[in-house]
Enzyme design. Structure first.
Site, PDB file in Angstrom:
ATOM      1  N   ASP A  45       0.860  -1.257   0.212  1.00 57.98           N
ATOM      2  CA  ASP A  45      -0.093  -0.025   0.043  1.00 57.98           C
ATOM      3  C   ASP A  45       0.881   1.181   0.027  1.00 57.98           C
ATOM      4  OD1 ASP A  45      -2.919   1.084   0.325  1.00 57.98           O
ATOM      5  OD2 ASP A  45      -1.858   1.984   2.226  1.00 57.98           O
TER       6      ASP A  45
ATOM      7  N   GLU B 124       1.572  -0.873  -4.940  1.00 56.55           N
ATOM      8  CA  GLU B 124       0.507   0.408  -5.486  1.00 56.55           C
ATOM      9  C   GLU B 124       1.386   1.543  -5.466  1.00 56.55           C
ATOM     10  OE1 GLU B 124      -2.829   3.274  -4.248  1.00 56.55           O
ATOM     11  OE2 GLU B 124      -1.555   2.333  -2.720  1.00 56.55           O
TER      12      GLU B 124
HETATM   13  C1  NOJ Z   1      -4.431   2.914  -0.787  1.00 57.09           C
HETATM   14  C2  NOJ Z   1      -5.774   1.897  -0.667  1.00 57.09           C
HETATM   15  O1  NOJ Z   1      -6.045   1.262  -1.855  1.00 57.09           O
HETATM   16  C3  NOJ Z   1      -6.714   2.747  -0.087  1.00 57.09           C
HETATM   17  O2  NOJ Z   1      -7.908   1.867  -0.071  1.00 57.09           O
HETATM   18  C4  NOJ Z   1      -6.335   3.542   1.225  1.00 57.09           C
HETATM   19  O3  NOJ Z   1      -7.437   4.581   1.370  1.00 57.09           O
HETATM   20  C5  NOJ Z   1      -5.182   4.151   1.090  1.00 57.09           C
HETATM   21  N1  NOJ Z   1      -4.094   3.609   0.407  1.00 57.09           N
HETATM   22  C6  NOJ Z   1      -4.506   4.747   2.321  1.00 57.09           C
HETATM   23  O4  NOJ Z   1      -4.038   3.421   3.049  1.00 57.09           O
END
Ligand code: NOJ
Length: 543
Positions: free
Chosen positions: A212, A277
């Site tokens: 993440d 991500e």
């Molecule tokens: C990306 C995640 O996919 C999202 O759902 C989240 O709110 C943010 N990162 C913060 O962790």
């Protein structure tokens, strides 16, 4: 549901290069105990469905101990399961069953920030300014005569300032919600802790991690201002995400973290992987996260952002494939996830949106590389646009009016009454309500029905696994067959598979590419060729 010939995991350490990964938003997938919230046991019970669908791996969104301010992306204990989702024992039982069915498990790891309920943050609050406990987060004094202004102009991705002041006068950084304080990744304890967390889950058999905010852990030295903000320009800083440089994202030093993580992954057998991500200014900078000494994949969000046009798709596919060649790693194609409006709705909603979404699935599944499906896209679920505001739980909603709840509505499995088999028989609870139109979209309503979206996905995934031209990560050859049409071929062992997508405004005759083997809408034969309707796609095979 019975499964024929369950296969064990293959021993292929490169499995992730061409895998189809199914994203499970745990809270909304399947509820085993009737509390209205999806859980690990619910996933376990539905593994045969996923096996029959034909995916290779699951990515599970966070199920760790969490106050759930941001759907579990606010973790209070990285080594345990939130009681809402079950127990560590449930996780172990689930992963054992998954592996027995030949399904791999990728879990989310959230290293940029913890929950404000994490013991480290609680200790930091208690210990006060200047303490060693505060060093693990990004505390700073404010500006202004009495420190009453935030330390800099950084904005939260969820809207508003990225700083919150604590009663003793200091401020702490949170790039997301105030309940998600950012960690200080220049602190050796932070690094050691996450390396240990990786090992904790690897020891429990996980096959990979989805990282993440993988671009966010290192902030520029001195925490410099961005130079523009909503206050001064009316434009949110987050607009620069993926387009420009921000002092809190994509700093060069972040790569040191992944160079330390890779040997840990490589020290386990069976091809343990990690997908970032990450958002970067250019595809070239994004590609820097990938490689033999860093991560295996980074999501290609440009494909998700492409509009419904042959030109738009072609441009992003070309760019992504060129990058993947340079870094020697597969592209990861994504059409939907838990943060974005579902693609049925993005492409126009209603019948048109659904037709296009089905066609886009055939496009994605014919491309070389790894495809990530988001739960419910195989049912053609649209975004739920009319959720009552009081039920929305996305923390961004209160700050920006934008909410991601509409793509997180629990999956309809069966039956005539909401929540359509999401829970055990007779359970009426679901943490978000499913619309009545979803009765016709449930798994039971579509299974075995020719032409249903579920059967389309099953057929495409079956062919993708079996067809030599779709195996592996080999390149594509574009075919120029007319405006509004996207067509490309893949070859292997004397056979050719051609995918044709019609984004134009009239049906088009396709010939010379062989026999259609799957189509998102019915094709009609015409003088030896086939008429491909508008907003549809088909795969043709020539041997
Ligand atoms: C990306 C995640 O996919 C999202 O759902 C989240 O709110 C943010 N990162 C913060 O962790």
């Amino acid at each position: 549901m019975t499964v024929s010939n369950p296969s064990p995991l293959t021993s292929d350490a490169d499995w992730w290069r061409s895998a189809v990964v199914y994203q499970v938003y745990v809270r909304s997938f399947a509820d085993s105990n009737g509390d209205g919230i999806g859980d690990l046991q619910g996933i376990r019970e539905r593994l045969p469905y996923l096996r029959e669908l034909g995916v290779d791996a699951l990515w599970l969104t966070p199920f760790y101990t969490s106050p759930m301010v941001d759907g579990g992306y606010d973790v209070a204990d990285y080594r345990d399961v939130d009681p809402m989702f079950g127990t560590l024992g449930d996780f172990e039982a689930m992963i054992t069953d998954a592996h027995a069915l030949g399904l791999r498990i990728i879990v989310d790891i959230v290293p940029n920030h913890t929950s404000d309920r994490h013991p480290w943050f609680q200790a930091a609050l208690a210990a006060g300014p200047g303490s060693a406990e505060r060093e693990r987060y990004l505390f700073a004094d404010g500006k202004g005569e009495h420190g009453e202004q935030p330390p800099n102009d950084w904005e939260s991705i969820f809207g508003g300032p990225a700083w919150t002041r604590v009663p003793d006068g200091q401020w702490y950084l949170h790039l997301f919600d105030p309940a998600q304080p950012d960690l200080n990744w220049r602190h050796p304890q932070v690094r050691a802790e996450f390396e240990d967390v990786l090992r904790f889950w690897l020891d429990r058999g996980v096959d990979g991690f989805r990282i993440d905010v993988a671009h966010g852990m290192i902030k520029a030295e001195g925490l410099p201002d961005v130079g523009f903000s909503s206050m001064t320009t009316g434009r949110r800083q987050s607009e620069l995400l993926g387009k420009g440089r921000l002092p809190y994202f994509d700093q060069d030093e972040v790569h040191d973290i992944y160079r330390a993580w890779r040997p840990i992954l490589d020290s386990y057998p069976g091809g343990r992987m990690a997908v970032a991500e990450a958002w970067a200014e250019t595809p070239q900078r994004l590609a820097r996260y990938i490689g033999p000494d860093e991560l295996h994949q980074a999501f290609s969000f440009d494909f998700l952002d492409a509009t419904w046009s042959a030109d738009s798709f072609r441009k992003v596919v070309d760019t992504a494939l060129a990058e993947s060649t340079i870094v020697g790693a597969p592209t990861t194609w994504v059409l939907s996830n838990h943060d974005r409006q579902r693609h049925v709705t993005r492409y126009g909603d209603g019948d048109v949106g659904l037709r296009r979404a089905r066609a886009a699935a055939l496009l994605m599944l014919a491309l070389p590389g790894c495809a990530y499906l988001y739960q419910g896209e195989e049912l053609g679920l649209p975004e739920v646009l009319d959720l009552p505001d009081e039920l929305r739980q996305d923390p961004a909603f209160l700050r920006t009016g934008e909410s991601r709840d509409g793509c997180r509505v629990p999956i309809p499995w069966s039956g005539d009454l909401a929540p359509y088999g999401f829970g055990p028989a007779g359970s009426e609870l679901s943490w978000l309500p499913a619309p009545t139109t979803w009765r016709a979209l449930s798994v039971a309503a579509q299974a075995g029905v020719p032409g249903s979206t579920l059967e389309l996905y099953r057929a495409a995934l079956r062919i993708r696994h079996q067809h030599p031209a779709l195996a592996g990560t080999g390149g594509i050859t574009w075919q120029e067959i007319g405006p509004g049409l996207l067509a490309f071929s893949r070859h292997a062992d004397g056979s050719t598979l051609t995918c044709v997508v019609n984004t134009g405004d009239s049906a088009v005759r396709v010939d010379g590419h062989g026999t259609p083997i799957v189509a998102s809408e019915a094709l009609t034969e015409q003088d030896g060729g086939h008429l491909l309707p508008v907003d549809s796609a088909a795969w043709f095979e020539r041997r």
